[in-house]
Design an enzyme around this catalytic site. Structure first.
Site, mmCIF file in Angstrom:
data_model
loop_
_atom_site.group_PDB
_atom_site.id
_atom_site.type_symbol
_atom_site.label_atom_id
_atom_site.label_comp_id
_atom_site.label_asym_id
_atom_site.label_seq_id
_atom_site.Cartn_x
_atom_site.Cartn_y
_atom_site.Cartn_z
ATOM 1 N N THR A 128 0.803 -1.181 -0.066
ATOM 2 C CA THR A 128 -0.007 0.073 0.140
ATOM 3 C C THR A 128 0.742 1.262 -0.066
ATOM 4 O O THR A 128 0.413 2.281 -0.617
ATOM 5 C CB THR A 128 -1.039 -0.008 1.250
ATOM 6 O OG1 THR A 128 -1.535 -1.189 1.118
ATOM 7 C CG2 THR A 128 -1.720 1.323 1.384
ATOM 8 N N TYR A 132 -8.362 0.543 -3.758
ATOM 9 C CA TYR A 132 -7.033 0.792 -4.230
ATOM 10 C C TYR A 132 -6.165 -0.463 -4.804
ATOM 11 O O TYR A 132 -6.574 -1.581 -4.628
ATOM 12 C CB TYR A 132 -6.338 1.533 -3.114
ATOM 13 C CG TYR A 132 -5.818 0.515 -2.057
ATOM 14 C CD1 TYR A 132 -6.779 0.365 -0.947
ATOM 15 C CD2 TYR A 132 -4.648 -0.169 -2.095
ATOM 16 C CE1 TYR A 132 -6.115 -0.520 -0.074
ATOM 17 C CE2 TYR A 132 -4.187 -1.165 -1.008
ATOM 18 C CZ TYR A 132 -5.262 -1.373 -0.029
ATOM 19 O OH TYR A 132 -4.622 -1.945 0.783
ATOM 20 N N THR A 136 1.879 -4.244 4.196
ATOM 21 C CA THR A 136 1.577 -4.466 5.761
ATOM 22 C C THR A 136 0.975 -6.032 6.085
ATOM 23 O O THR A 136 1.411 -6.586 7.021
ATOM 24 C CB THR A 136 0.668 -3.384 6.374
ATOM 25 O OG1 THR A 136 -0.354 -3.388 5.877
ATOM 26 C CG2 THR A 136 1.382 -2.007 6.565
ATOM 27 N N ASP A 137 0.164 -6.654 5.002
ATOM 28 C CA ASP A 137 -0.392 -7.755 5.333
ATOM 29 C C ASP A 137 0.639 -9.023 6.021
ATOM 30 O O ASP A 137 0.095 -9.653 6.904
ATOM 31 C CB ASP A 137 -1.161 -8.510 4.265
ATOM 32 C CG ASP A 137 -2.211 -7.469 3.878
ATOM 33 O OD1 ASP A 137 -2.693 -6.604 4.289
ATOM 34 O OD2 ASP A 137 -2.889 -8.004 2.811
ATOM 35 N N LYS A 161 0.608 -7.532 12.853
ATOM 36 C CA LYS A 161 -0.770 -6.685 12.361
ATOM 37 C C LYS A 161 -1.798 -7.133 13.079
ATOM 38 O O LYS A 161 -2.451 -8.319 13.157
ATOM 39 C CB LYS A 161 -0.699 -6.842 10.858
ATOM 40 C CG LYS A 161 -1.656 -5.932 10.278
ATOM 41 C CD LYS A 161 -1.644 -5.930 8.737
ATOM 42 C CE LYS A 161 -2.807 -4.828 8.219
ATOM 43 N NZ LYS A 161 -2.824 -4.956 6.423
ATOM 44 N N GLU A 182 -2.294 -28.486 29.232
ATOM 45 C CA GLU A 182 -3.409 -29.320 29.270
ATOM 46 C C GLU A 182 -3.149 -30.671 28.145
ATOM 47 O O GLU A 182 -4.046 -31.380 28.129
ATOM 48 C CB GLU A 182 -4.589 -28.473 28.837
ATOM 49 C CG GLU A 182 -5.116 -27.764 29.698
ATOM 50 C CD GLU A 182 -6.276 -26.904 29.381
ATOM 51 O OE1 GLU A 182 -7.479 -27.381 29.393
ATOM 52 O OE2 GLU A 182 -6.233 -25.494 28.846
#
Ligand code: GLU
Length: 335
Positions: free
Chosen positions: A20, A32, A98-99, A171, A292
């Protein structure tokens, strides 16, 4: 290309991959397209970086980071290492979507053997948006990469005036500019219009001390992530093993838990030699051994503080060195 007149400023290489930060709006202020702009256009939007460093630029890829893949990771690692081997170069800045930024940052944190700064940077708003965050993020990233105190801190991510460690960043929000959080150990520091304040050092091994290398060149082993939920079945675990997974990361409920049906399938997978790592879908906290689930009996590995997507990165690299569950476990307590 050298963009500053002053030969005394540090030299920084900018490796661009898209995202981006290089994106343009397509439908007014809504849709976009990532990676629409070249790195030259990005830098032209922040002429002030010329006061911080002399920049060389290289376009490594032009993708949204959802399309990041192993081939691009390898190219990025090779170009980063080559740049840092140049005695005249102070550091590297990587522009990235950023993903999957946290996965690429952690991958490079494990395979780039250098004490010099490597800083990933992205943006949540496209370059053409109202109040685009990319230009200030890029300015801050160059400031960090050019700063002597950034040495030896491993791969860093700069966004929203914060400096993050590759191991700690996640993120956490789909759209907000403050999406990145350090979910466990906190921030490396802050950066305010290029003024830098480092507050902490990384807690685990990274970069120059890492045992991992991509030198062999063969493909990384397949590792799949299985997301647990109420009523998790065994089918996806069995399918992953059948598809050739050498490792599985469980995004478990709570402390990395799995219901009985899926647990039986995971135990069978581990018994057949597949490395099974228990992580958590909660977004924070430690997954400890034998709480557990009897990890000793099943031959499972726990992810410690790594989220599922980072646990996958470490497991892929770990499996290039060993298939032994105890040795793999040690890596999760080391990196
Ligand atoms: N999906 C795109 C990417 O990760 C855009 C998200 C962003 O960069 O903020 O490259």
């Amino acid at each position: 290309m050298v963009r500053s007149a002053s030969p005394t400023l540090p030299r920084i290489r900018v490796l661009a991959t898209g995202g981006t930060i290089a994106g343009a709006e397509t439908k007014g202020a809504r849709g976009y397209k990532a990676a629409a702009f070249s790195v030259d256009a990005l830098i032209a939007a922040v002429p002030q970086v010329g006061e911080l460093a002399r920049l060389d630029v290289e376009q490594v890829a032009a993708i949204g980071s959802q399309d990041m893949d192993e081939a691009t990771w390898r190219k990025l690692a090779a170009r980063t290492s080559a740049a840092l081997a140049d005695a005249d170069l102070a550091g590297v800045v990587i522009t990235h979507g950023t993903d999957t930024m946290e996965e690429t940052a952690f991958f490079l944190n494990l395979v780039v053997r250098s004490e010099k700064p490597v800083v990933l940077v992205g943006a949540m708003r496209p370059a053409t948006a109202i109040s685009a965050d990319g230009p200030m993020n890029l300015f801050n990233a160059v400031a960090v990469a050019a700063h002597a105190e950034a040495h030896g801190r491993g791969v860093l991510v700069v966004a929203n005036d914060e400096i993050h460690f590759a191991r700690e960043i996640a993120k956490t929000n789909t759209t907000q500019v403050g999406t990145f959080r350090a979910t466990a150990r906190g921030l490396a520091g802050l950066v305010n219009a290029g003024r830098i304040h480092f507050y902490s050092a990384p807690v685990r091994k990274h970069t120059a001390q890492s045992e991992f290398s991509l030198d062999g060149g063969s493909a990384l082993p397949r590792v799949d992530i299985i997301y647990a939920h109420v009523g998790t079945g065994r089918e996806l675990i069995d399918a992953a093993v059948k598809a050739g997974a050498r490792g599985l990361v469980i995004a478990g409920v709570g402390d990395g838990n799995l219901g009985a049906t899926a647990l039986a399938a995971a135990a069978e997978a581990a018994k057949s030699g597949v490395a099974v790592v228990r992580s958590s879908r909660t977004g924070g906290g430690v997954v400890e051994r034998n709480i557990e689930i009897d990890d000793d009996r099943h031959g499972f590995i726990v992810a410690d503080e790594l989220n599922p997507q980072k646990a996958r990165v470490l497991l892929m690299l770990g499996l290039t060195r060993t298939r032994d569950a105890r040795e793999l476990q040690e890596m999760f307590f080391t990196y």
